[in-house]
Design a protein around this motif. Structure first.
Motif, short mmCIF file in Angstrom:
data_model
loop_
_atom_site.label_atom_id
_atom_site.label_comp_id
_atom_site.label_asym_id
_atom_site.label_seq_id
_atom_site.Cartn_x
_atom_site.Cartn_y
_atom_site.Cartn_z
N THR A 1 35.17 35.19 49.47
CA THR A 1 35.77 34.74 48.21
C THR A 1 35.32 35.62 47.05
O THR A 1 36.14 36.03 46.21
CB THR A 1 35.38 33.28 47.94
OG1 THR A 1 35.82 32.45 49.04
CG2 THR A 1 36.05 32.77 46.67
N ALA A 2 34.04 35.95 47.02
CA ALA A 2 33.53 36.84 45.97
C ALA A 2 34.19 38.21 46.09
O ALA A 2 34.54 38.85 45.09
CB ALA A 2 32.02 36.95 46.08
N VAL B 1 37.64 38.12 44.61
CA VAL B 1 37.60 38.18 43.14
C VAL B 1 37.43 39.63 42.69
O VAL B 1 38.12 40.11 41.77
CB VAL B 1 36.47 37.30 42.58
CG1 VAL B 1 36.32 37.52 41.08
CG2 VAL B 1 36.74 35.82 42.88
N ALA B 2 36.50 40.33 43.33
CA ALA B 2 36.25 41.74 42.97
C ALA B 2 37.49 42.59 43.19
O ALA B 2 37.85 43.42 42.34
CB ALA B 2 35.08 42.28 43.78
N ALA C 1 40.63 41.58 43.29
CA ALA C 1 41.66 41.20 42.32
C ALA C 1 41.40 41.81 40.95
O ALA C 1 42.33 42.23 40.25
CB ALA C 1 41.74 39.67 42.22
N LEU C 2 40.13 41.87 40.58
CA LEU C 2 39.78 42.44 39.27
C LEU C 2 40.06 43.94 39.21
O LEU C 2 40.63 44.44 38.24
CB LEU C 2 38.30 42.16 38.97
CG LEU C 2 37.95 40.71 38.62
CD1 LEU C 2 36.44 40.54 38.51
CD2 LEU C 2 38.62 40.29 37.31
N PHE D 1 45.21 39.73 39.04
CA PHE D 1 45.24 38.54 38.20
C PHE D 1 46.24 38.67 37.05
O PHE D 1 46.79 37.66 36.57
CB PHE D 1 43.85 38.26 37.61
CG PHE D 1 42.85 37.76 38.62
CD1 PHE D 1 43.25 36.97 39.69
CD2 PHE D 1 41.50 38.06 38.49
CE1 PHE D 1 42.33 36.50 40.61
CE2 PHE D 1 40.57 37.59 39.39
CZ PHE D 1 40.98 36.82 40.47
N SER E 1 46.17 32.24 40.17
CA SER E 1 45.04 33.14 40.44
C SER E 1 43.93 32.42 41.20
O SER E 1 43.34 32.96 42.14
CB SER E 1 44.48 33.70 39.13
OG SER E 1 45.43 34.54 38.49
N VAL E 2 43.65 31.17 40.77
CA VAL E 2 42.65 30.37 41.46
C VAL E 2 43.09 30.11 42.90
O VAL E 2 42.29 30.22 43.85
CB VAL E 2 42.42 29.03 40.73
CG1 VAL E 2 41.51 28.12 41.56
CG2 VAL E 2 41.80 29.28 39.36
N TRP F 1 45.11 31.96 44.65
CA TRP F 1 45.08 33.24 45.37
C TRP F 1 43.68 33.51 45.90
O TRP F 1 43.50 33.90 47.05
CB TRP F 1 45.51 34.35 44.41
CG TRP F 1 45.70 35.72 45.00
CD1 TRP F 1 46.86 36.26 45.45
CD2 TRP F 1 44.68 36.72 45.18
NE1 TRP F 1 46.64 37.54 45.91
CE2 TRP F 1 45.31 37.85 45.76
CE3 TRP F 1 43.32 36.78 44.92
CZ2 TRP F 1 44.62 39.02 46.07
CZ3 TRP F 1 42.61 37.94 45.24
CH2 TRP F 1 43.26 39.04 45.80
N VAL F 2 42.67 33.29 45.07
CA VAL F 2 41.28 33.53 45.48
C VAL F 2 40.88 32.56 46.59
O VAL F 2 40.26 32.96 47.59
CB VAL F 2 40.33 33.40 44.27
CG1 VAL F 2 38.88 33.40 44.73
CG2 VAL F 2 40.58 34.52 43.27
#
Length: 514
Positions: free
Chosen positions: A269-270, A273-274, A276-277, A282, A290-291, A293-294
Motif C-alpha cells: 500500500t505504501a 502511494v509512492a 501514484a505520487l 492522483f 484516489s483512496v 485506488w490505493v
C-alpha cells in the motif's frame, strides 16, 4: 564444511552471476516481445552451468559446487523473470499509451513491487501457505538436473536421455515439458489444467461452434476461484496452533505468517502511494477514488502474490498475466481512469512472477542443501539466495529500461502490453458484469470442492490458453503415471523439461533475432 558458509560475495559468483543475469534479461525480453512468453531460465541455466563445470579451468572447477551453481541460477532467473514479465511489459504499456514521461516512474514501481515480493517469499517460505513440502515442480526439476549432472553415472545418463528426448520431441512439435511436469507436479492440479486447455482448444467442436476464447467464461471462473482461494489461505493461517505437532512441520509459524502478510499489505500500500505520487496518478482522480485506488492496489498486490504463488507451487505453471487480467477487469468495473488503471496494472503486475520465481529457487536450494538436515546451513543458504534474487530484480528492471526501450523503438513490443494498453480505456457494460458473475459461480465451487489443490484456478488458467495438444499430453502423461508410477522418471522428467526448454529457447532466439 565449505557448503555451509559459501558467500555470494565471492568474486567468481558475483561476476558470473551478473553476466548471466544481464544475458538472461536481454534474451527473455527479446523473446517476450516476439512471442509473448518468457522462458524459465533456471532449468536452462542449470544445464549450461553443468556444461561449464566440465571446462578444465580453475574457475569452472569451483562451480562444481552445487550451492555456487544455485546462487548463480538465482540471480539469472530473477533478472530474466523480472525484466520480461514485469519491467518490460509495464514500460511498453506506457509507450503505447503515449506516456513516455511515465516510463521511468513505472519502472520504479515494478522495482518496488518485485523487491517486496522477493522479501515476502523469503520470509514465509516453508509456512502453511507456501510449504517447502509443496510440489514446486520447477524447483524439483532444477535441483534434480544439477544433482544428476554432478553425480554423473546412471543418473547423468538418465538426465541425458531426458534431454535428448525432450529436444527431439520439441523439434517434432510434441510438448515434452508437459510430460515432465506431469510426473512431478500434483496430479489433481495438472489434470485440471489439462481439462481446461482441452475445453478451450476444442470448444467449437464440443459446443456447436461456440468459442470459449471469444467469451469471458475463463475470466469469470478465475474471479470466483480467486475469491475462494483467498478465503482458503486466510482460513489456513487463521486456524492457529491447535496441534503442536502440526506446527513443528513448518519452519515459519502461523503467527509469523500473519505478521508478514499484514506487513506486506502495508508495504504494498505504501508502495502504491509512492508510485501514484511520482506518476501523478492522483491528479486524474478525486479524493475518494484516489483512496479507493490505493486500497485496491494494496489488496490486489497481496491477492496476486498469493494466487500466482499457490498455483505455481502446485503445478509449476504460474498464471501471472491471467490473474492480473482479472484485477484489470475489476479495476475497470470500479471506474478507474485509463492512465491510473494502466499505472495500477504495471505496479501490481510485478508481484506474482518474482514471488513464484523466488519460491522455485528456494525449493531448489532446500533440496541440494540436504532438505533442511542442517538448519544453520539452510538458513545461511536461503538468506544468500534471497539477496541474489534481489540483485537479479535490480538488474532486470535496469535492463527493462535500457534494453527494453531499444526493443520498443525497434517495434518489439510484448503482446500483453498491447492488450493492457487497449483494454484500460474500454467501458464496462452490465452484460459483461452479468457474464463474469455467472461464471464466477462454477469457478468458486470447483476451487472450494478440491481444497488447496487450486483446481478452480487451474481450470480457469487452462481456459485462457489455446493449446489443446499440451492439454492432451498432460492427461495422457498423468494416466501413465497413475498406472506405472513415477519412479523411473525421477531424473528423466526434469531432463524432458530441460530438453524441451533448451530447444525452444534456441529456436526462439533464432526467431527473435533473425
Amino acid at each position: 564444511m565449505e557448503n555451509k558458509k559459501i558467500s555470494i560475495k565471492e568474486p567468481g559468483i558475483l561476476i558470473l552471476g551478473i553476466l548471466l543475469a544481464v544475458i538472461s534479461a536481454a534474451i527473455c525480453m527479446q523473446i517476450m516481445g516476439q512471442l509473448g512468453t518468457a522462458p524459465n531460465t533456471s532449468l536452462i541455466g542449470a544445464v549450461l552451468i553443468m556444461i561449464f563445470t566440465r571446462i578444465p579451468l580453475v574457475l569452472a572447477k569451483r562451480f562444481k559446487n552445487l550451492e555456487r551453481q544455485n546462487y548463480v541460477l538465482s540471480i539469472a532467473s530473477a533478472a530474466g523473470f523480472t525484466a520480461a514479465n514485469c519491467g518490460f511489459v509495464a514500460v511498453a504499456t506506457m509507450f503505447i499509451l503515449g506516456r513516455n514521461d511515465l516510463i521511468l516512474p513505472i519502472a520504479f514501481g515494478t522495482l518496488v513491487g518485485s523487491m517486496i515480493a522477493v522479501f515476502v517469499m523469503g520470509w514465509i517460505f516453508d509456512s502453511k501457505i507456501f510449504p517447502v513440502s509443496g510440489a514446486w515442480p520447477m524447483g524439483q526439476a532444477v535441483a534434480t538436473t544439477i544433482e544428476a549432472g554432478d553425480a554423473g553415472g546412471k543418473k547423468g545418463f538418465e538426465l541425458l536421455q531426458g534431454l535428448g528426448v525432450g529436444a527431439l520431441a520439441s523439434f517434432l512439435g510434441i510438448p515434452a515439458a508437459g510430460v515432465g511436469i506431469a510426473f512431478i507436479a500434483n496430479m489433481i492440479t495438472m489434470t485440471a489444467l489439462g481439462i481446461g486447455m482441452i475445453l478451450r482448444g476444442f470448444s467449437t467442436r464440443l459446443f456447436n461452434g461456440f468459442d470459449i476464447g471469444d467469451s469471458n467464461i475463463a475470466q469469470g471462473m478465475m474471479i470466483g476461484a480467486g475469491v475462494v482461494a483467498l478465503v482458503q489461505v486466510i482460513h489456513t493461517i487463521s486456524k492457529g496452533n491447535k496441534k503442536e505437532a502440526e506446527q513443528e512441520a513448518y519452519a515459519v509459524s502461523d503467527a509469523r505468517t500473519k505478521k508478514v502478510l499484514a506487513g506486506s499489505l502495508g508495504l504494498f500500500t505504501a508502495g502504491a502511494v509512492a508510485v501514484a505520487l511520482i506518476t501523478g496518478a492522483f491528479s486524474e482522480m478525486g479524493v475518494g477514488m484516489s483512496v479507493g485506488w490505493v486500497a485496491f492496489a494494496g489488496f490486489s498486490s497481496v491477492a496476486i502474490m498469493v494466487l500466482v504463488g499457490t498455483a505455481g507451487m502446485h503445478s509449476g505453471w504460474a498464471p501471472g498475466f491471467a490473474v492480473v487480467t482479472i484485477f484489470l477487469t475489476l479495476g475497470m468495473m470500479l471506474g478507474f481512469p485509463a492512465v491510473p488503471l494502466a499505472i495500477l496494472i504495471g505496479y501490481i503486475g510485478s508481484m506474482g512472477m518474482p514471488l513464484f520465481d523466488t519460491g522455485v529457487g528456494l525449493k531448489t536450494g532446500w533440496l541440494i542443501r540436504g532438505k533442511g538436515a542442517d538448519p544453520e546451513r539452510e538458513r545461511h543458504g536461503r538468506n544468500q539466495q534471497v539477496r541474489m534474487k534481489q540483485l537479479g530484480v535490480i538488474i532486470g528492471v535496469a535492463m527493462s529500461l535500457f534494453f527494453g526501450v531499444m526493443l520498443i523503438n525497434n517495434e518489439v513490443i510484448p503482446p500483453m502490453s498491447i492488450f493492457y494498453a487497449y483494454t484500460v480505456g474500454e467501458t464496462v457494460n452490465p452484460a459483461l458484469i452479468r457474464e463474469l458473475a455467472l461464471w464466477a459461480i462454477p469457478g468458486a465451487v470447483l476451487q472450494a470442492a478440491f481444497g488447496n489443490k487450486s483446481v478452480g484456478l487451474m481450470i480457469a488458467t487452462g481456459l485462457l490458453i489455446n493449446n489443446p495438444v499440451f492439454g492432451i499430453t498432460l492427461l495422457v502423461s498423468i494416466l501413465i503415471r497413475r498406472i506405472f508410477g513415477a519412479k523411473h522418471m525421477g531424473v528423466r522428467a526434469p531432463g524432458l523439461i530441460a530438453g524441451d526448454g533448451l530447444f525452444g529457447f534456441g529456436a526462439n532466439i533464432v526467431r527473435a533475432f533473425f
